[in-house]
Design an enzyme around this catalytic site. Structure first.
Site, mmCIF file in Angstrom:
data_model
loop_
_atom_site.group_PDB
_atom_site.id
_atom_site.type_symbol
_atom_site.label_atom_id
_atom_site.label_comp_id
_atom_site.label_asym_id
_atom_site.label_seq_id
_atom_site.Cartn_x
_atom_site.Cartn_y
_atom_site.Cartn_z
ATOM 1 N N ARG A 55 -1.102 23.194 -6.323
ATOM 2 C CA ARG A 55 -2.039 22.056 -6.193
ATOM 3 C C ARG A 55 -2.473 21.582 -7.579
ATOM 4 N NH1 ARG A 55 -7.446 22.570 -5.435
ATOM 5 N NH2 ARG A 55 -7.192 24.534 -4.337
ATOM 6 N N TYR A 108 -3.005 -4.871 -1.995
ATOM 7 C CA TYR A 108 -2.380 -4.037 -0.971
ATOM 8 C C TYR A 108 -3.476 -3.633 0.030
ATOM 9 C CZ TYR A 108 0.038 -0.236 1.278
ATOM 10 O OH TYR A 108 0.600 0.580 2.216
ATOM 11 N N ASP A 180 -1.589 -1.804 -10.339
ATOM 12 C CA ASP A 180 -0.593 -1.325 -9.374
ATOM 13 C C ASP A 180 0.722 -2.004 -9.732
ATOM 14 O OD1 ASP A 180 1.099 -0.948 -7.169
ATOM 15 O OD2 ASP A 180 -0.589 -0.859 -5.758
ATOM 16 N N LYS A 205 8.417 3.387 -2.768
ATOM 17 C CA LYS A 205 9.144 2.117 -2.833
ATOM 18 C C LYS A 205 10.277 2.202 -3.866
ATOM 19 C CE LYS A 205 5.770 1.157 -0.011
ATOM 20 N NZ LYS A 205 4.520 0.569 -0.449
HETATM 21 C C1 LIG Z 1 3.145 0.808 -0.291
HETATM 22 C C2 LIG Z 1 2.177 0.405 -1.347
HETATM 23 C C3 LIG Z 1 1.057 1.190 -1.637
HETATM 24 C C4 LIG Z 1 0.718 2.449 -0.868
HETATM 25 O O1 LIG Z 1 1.668 3.423 -1.073
HETATM 26 P P1 LIG Z 1 1.977 4.605 -0.004
HETATM 27 O O2 LIG Z 1 3.040 5.375 -0.677
HETATM 28 O O3 LIG Z 1 2.378 3.966 1.277
HETATM 29 O O4 LIG Z 1 0.695 5.361 0.152
HETATM 30 C C5 LIG Z 1 0.217 0.765 -2.644
HETATM 31 N N1 LIG Z 1 0.440 -0.368 -3.334
HETATM 32 C C6 LIG Z 1 1.502 -1.162 -3.069
HETATM 33 C C7 LIG Z 1 1.692 -2.409 -3.840
HETATM 34 C C8 LIG Z 1 2.398 -0.804 -2.056
HETATM 35 O O5 LIG Z 1 3.450 -1.593 -1.793
#
Ligand SMILES: *Cc1c(COP(=O)(O)O)cnc(C)c1O
Length: 391
Positions: A55, A108, A180, A205
């Site tokens: 962790r 998001y 982000d 992603k």
């Molecule tokens: C999918 C996504 C998230 C969240 O990510 P997870 O892996 O689903 O928790 C945050 N920001 C953006 C821009 C995303 O496309």
């Protein structure tokens, strides 16, 4: 010493490979043993200390943290069980009650939910801005402003944030800027080069790229910020599993190649969609009529792997289109090697009424395509036949 079978079963010999493995090994280990009590004591609470409990840190997970930190140009990183794990750890680790946060309105959905929660239950004040105008950020600044939250490319309208202008709106430099960078990936844009203090990713992603993991990473431009979020993340416990970290690392080896192909495919599709009579409007940052075309040219090395378009036939046409595609998958994700389609008005943004949809710039007939690495002509063939049945 010679032990009995009961003992030997739990103490098998460990391998000692003579040569260095070419890939990162999976340290599928929860705990590590020590031969010194002092070294174990020192490992607790030190992000750079010895591995002792996964962790806190794990060699495979650390390899992922270092790989993304290196690509983003930061000083340290932290991997999480999901993108939301990274985002919530950064927000909760850096903000306290009474603090003020400025965030762009096109966010998001999960991030929007965390900020709403922070405002409602934790006494954090949140101001949402368009993200198009540095003056709006300047005017929103207060003595209590601690954090500015932006997204390089917004979902699903593909708006591109002018990161250097928005970040430098805080002339004091005291506000922590968080970006982000999921949609751009460090191949297209490295926000730290534009003044960002923290970069967050949903590794689910583009970084992972193969629809086989959920993961997240945060990268920090300063050791002090990393330390604060690291401390909180150990309490939060949303750390990633070594196998998920390994799959992400494995996926990342082709990140640049995938990105190149996805961007090239997306541009072909965007240009053809723009010429199609059933399509009212296309949103892709590499098309000259995109509102942020100039910003995108300055900040991104290509237009990205996601595009959206409005179908002239509205909501019904949008829904019909996503069911009519055969090659593309109806899936709420992006950055995958496979092409994925989504109708935001009825899914990811389904909780919004017509007015809120319009405010978010999302048309009822909007379709998002997260373009994969297939042959562009096969993708166009699929889209063309779906447009013919849905329009
Ligand atoms: C999918 C996504 C998230 C969240 O990510 P997870 O892996 O689903 O928790 C945050 N920001 C953006 C821009 C995303 O496309």
């Amino acid at each position: 010493m010679s032990f009995r079978p009961e003992t030997r079963t739990v103490h098998p010999p460990l391998p000692h490979p003579g040569n260095t493995p070419l890939g990162v090994p999976i340290y599928q280990a929860g705990q590590f043993s020590f031969d010194s009590a002092d070294r174990l004591a020192a490992a607790f609470g030190d992000p750079d200390g010895d591995f002792f409990y996964s962790r806190y840190s794990n060699p495979t997970v650390q390899a992922l943290e270092e790989a993304v930190t290196d690509l983003e140009g930061g000083v340290a990183g932290r991997a999480f069980a999901s993108g939301m794990g990274a985002i919530s750890a950064v927000l909760l680790g850096l903000v306290s009650s009474g603090d003020h946060v400025i965030a762009q309105r096109r966010l998001y959905g999960g991030t929007h939910a965390v900020l709403t929660d922070l405002a409602r239950r934790w006494g954090v004040e949140v101001t949402l801005v368009s993200g198009d105008d540095p003056d709006e950020v300047r005017e929103a600044l207060r003595p209590t402003t601690r954090l500015l939250y932006l997204e390089t490319i917004a979902n699903p309208t593909t708006h591109v944030a002018d990161l250097p202008a928005l970040i430098s709106a805080d002339a004091s430099g005291g506000v922590v800027s968080v970006v982000d960078n999921t949609f751009a990936s460090p191949i297209l844009c490295r926000p730290i080069e534009h003044g960002a203090d923290v970069v967050v990713h949903s590794a689910t992603k583009f970084l992972g790229g193969h629809a086989d993991i959920v993961g997240g990473v945060a990268v920090f431009a300063s050791a002090e910020l990393h330390r604060r979020v690291w401390d909180y993340s150990v309490e939060q416990g949303a750390t990633t599993d070594p196998f998920a970290a390994w799959l992400t690392l494995r996926g990342m080896q082709t990140l640049a190649l995938r990105m190149e192909r996805q961007c090239a495919n997306a541009l072909v599709l965007a240009e053809r969609l723009a010429d199609h009579p059933a399509v009212a409007r296309v949103y892709y940052p590499d098309l000259p009529d995109h509102p942020d075309y100039a910003t995108a040219r300055r900040l991104l090395s290509a237009g990205g792997g996601v595009l959206a378009f409005d179908l002239a036939g509205g909501r019904e046409a949008g829904r019909a289109f996503i069911e009519a595609v055969r090659l593309a998958a109806l899936t709420p994700s992006l950055g995958d090697v496979k092409t994925l389609v989504l109708h935001p008005a009825s899914t990811s943004h389904g909780q919004l009424d017509a007015e809120a949809l319009a405010a978010a710039g999302i048309g009822a007939g909007m379709v998002r395509i997260a373009v994969g690495i297939e042959h562009p002509e096969d993708l166009w063939g699929d889209i063309e036949q779906a447009l013919a049945t849905s329009a």
